[in-house]
Design an enzyme around this catalytic site. Structure first.
Site, PDB file in Angstrom:
ATOM      1  CD  GLU A  69     -10.079   3.526   0.596  1.00  0.00           C
ATOM      2  OE1 GLU A  69      -9.898   4.713   0.648  1.00  0.00           O
ATOM      3  OE2 GLU A  69      -9.500   3.118   0.187  1.00  0.00           O
ATOM      4  CE  LYS A 105      -4.082  -1.859   0.146  1.00  0.00           C
ATOM      5  NZ  LYS A 105      -5.154  -1.649  -0.830  1.00  0.00           N
ATOM      6  CB  SER A 124      -0.002  -8.006  -1.272  1.00  0.00           C
ATOM      7  OG  SER A 124      -0.902  -9.158  -0.412  1.00  0.00           O
TER       8      SER A 124
HETATM    9  C1  LIG Z   1      -1.848  -6.933   2.584  1.00  0.00           C
HETATM   10  C2  LIG Z   1      -2.699  -6.796   1.831  1.00  0.00           C
HETATM   11  N1  LIG Z   1      -3.047  -7.316   0.443  1.00  0.00           N
HETATM   12  C3  LIG Z   1      -3.857  -7.124  -0.357  1.00  0.00           C
HETATM   13  C4  LIG Z   1      -5.100  -6.141   0.119  1.00  0.00           C
HETATM   14  C5  LIG Z   1      -6.003  -5.983  -0.909  1.00  0.00           C
HETATM   15  O1  LIG Z   1      -6.070  -4.773  -1.424  1.00  0.00           O
HETATM   16  P1  LIG Z   1      -5.855  -4.915  -3.078  1.00  0.00           P
HETATM   17  O2  LIG Z   1      -6.577  -5.747  -4.002  1.00  0.00           O
HETATM   18  O3  LIG Z   1      -6.125  -3.347  -3.534  1.00  0.00           O
HETATM   19  O4  LIG Z   1      -4.474  -5.071  -3.306  1.00  0.00           O
HETATM   20  C6  LIG Z   1      -4.767  -5.459   1.135  1.00  0.00           C
HETATM   21  C7  LIG Z   1      -6.013  -4.341   1.442  1.00  0.00           C
HETATM   22  O5  LIG Z   1      -6.093  -3.734   2.611  1.00  0.00           O
HETATM   23  C8  LIG Z   1      -3.961  -5.717   1.976  1.00  0.00           C
HETATM   24  O6  LIG Z   1      -3.819  -5.084   3.242  1.00  0.00           O
END
Ligand SMILES: Cc1ncc(COP(=O)(O)O)c(C=O)c1O
Length: 427
Positions: A114, A92, A382
């Protein structure tokens, strides 16, 4: 950085995307589009962002091979792109630093955001502290409870966290509340939207700030492995980490792009967040035309996922385009499957992933089995699982006050049925 290669018209990805907002926001969106378009070709802006990524975020994030985990993936090689190692613990931060710098360029002094899992809120609070901006974060009440650690982190960083107590009290309701605030305070406030959805230019802009994930990963794969992966797996809430890693590979026809959605208790249970396998139809939510979970009357249906970050009834419009054009594939991963993959990565590699990212790992287990021993899967990890430790410990019955087994003899999930329990109630 690339502009929208698949857009036809203003912010369109095929028929998806667009800008569906109240009149009061049009000027702010146009101002944002003008500033970000100029910034993306301004060496001073790119230089500042690149410097911040190097000295603050910790980029480039590394690749990690996970051979013991891969033994459970049909023998295919599995490599992780370690966005979990970024400052603040997830991908993020890539988007937030870019938007925070734009906020300053636009002369605005306040940011709102948000958040679902809390990682976007933490990243925004962090960037606001760094640049001296006032920060307010909207978060569904349910999410404030299941992500209490991140609420505390945001407050420590000086942000105001506003629990949203209506609707399902999750991400969708937090987005509604953030838009309300933005309409009222648009003269001095920028809305740091956290994923690749919302009205134009957000889907394109957020993707471009995350595109660095795929740019780095592609070069690293060629450099370290001498080849591109056969498939890339990424979880898809709104879809920012997935678009970030997919985008640089779109023209590599031999690379499968695989998005994993929150399958909750199963797509036939009615309790899931799978926009592409469930009852979703194209419609408008939060300013964009895209796939939305809805009933026969077009009313948005509540989503469900063990993972707060995937618990969202809509998806970024570029994913809708990639799916309908056949370039990317999307599969649901149930809560049980995700938690099984979560446990496996912890036990085999000493890495605790975010529960969101565990959905991508479960996808790699499935795709790896399809590819077999000659295959190679790149997983976008992620985020890290610090925020999810309580949820996971509770899910597996590892907390002293909840464990059914004596201390020192905690249930060994590899041998028991612990992973079949839970759901949202385990928070
Ligand atoms: C660690 C992590 N991965 C994935 C996501 C999902 O978001 P996005 O689909 O925008 O990557 C989030 C959302 O809060 C997250 O904190």
């Amino acid at each position: 950085m690339t502009t929208a290669v698949h857009s036809a018209g203003l912010g369109r990805f095929g028929e998806f995307g667009g800008r569906y907002v109240p009149e009061a926001l049009v000027a702010a969106l146009e101002e944002l589009d003008e500033f970000r378009t100029k910034a993306m070709v301004d060496p001073a802006f790119i230089g500042e962002l690149t410097q911040l990524h190097r000295t603050y975020t910790g980029r480039p994030s590394i690749l990690t091979a996970v051979p013991r985990f891969a033994e459970h993936c049909g023998g295919a090689q599995v490599v992780l792109k370690r966005e979990d190692l970024n400052h603040t613990g997830s991908h993020k931060i890539n988007n937030v630093l870019g938007q925070a710098l734009l906020t300053r360029r636009m002369g605005k002094t306040r940011v709102i955001a948000e958040t679902g899992a809390g990682q976007h809120g933490v990243a925004t609070a962090t960037a606001a502290a760094l640049l001296g901006l006032e920060c307010v974060v909207y978060m569904g009440k349910v999410d404030t409870e299941r992500q209490a650690l991140n609420v505390a982190r945001m407050r420590l960083l000086g942000a105001t966290v506003v629990p949203v107590e209506h609707g399902s009290q999750t991400l969708k309701d937090a987005v509604n509340e953030a838009f309300r605030d933005w309409v009222a305070n648009v003269d001095h406030t920028h809305y740091v939207l956290g994923t690749v959805t919302g009205p134009y230019p957000f889907p394109e802009m957020v993707r471009d700030f995350h595109r660095i994930i795929g740019v780095e990963a592609r070069a690293q794969m060629l450099d370290e492995y001498g080849r591109l992966p056969d498939a890339i797996c990424a979880c898809v809430g709104g879809g920012s980490n997935a678009m970030g890693i997919f985008h640089r590979f779109i023209d590599d026809a031999g690379v499968r792009l695989v998005g994993l959605e929150g399958g909750g208790e199963g797509v036939h249970s009615g309790r899931h967040a799978s926009r592409f396998s469930g009852q979703a139809e194209p419609g408008v939510l939060h300013g964009a035309y895209t796939y939305v979970l809805q009933d026969e009357d077009g009313q948005t249906v509540e989503s469900h996922s063990v993972s707060a970050g995937l618990d969202y009834p809509s998806v970024g419009p570029e994913h809708a385009f990639l799916r309908d054009s056949g370039r990317a594939e999307y599969y649901p991963v149930t809560d049980d499957e995700a938690m099984e993959a979560f446990r496996l990565l912890c036990r085999t590699e000493g890495i605790i992933p975010a529960i969101e990212s565990a959905h991508a790992l479960a996808g790699a287990m499935k795709i790896g089995r399809e590819l077999g021993p000659s295959g190679m899967v790149l997983v976008n990890l992620s985020g890290r699982g610090d925020k999810d430790v309580h949820t996971a410990a509770s899910w597996f019955g590892l907390l002293d006050d909840e464990a059914t087994t004596p201390p020192g003899d905690a249930p060994r999930p590899a041998d028991d049925e612990a992973a079949t329990g839970g759901g949202e109630s385990q928070t």
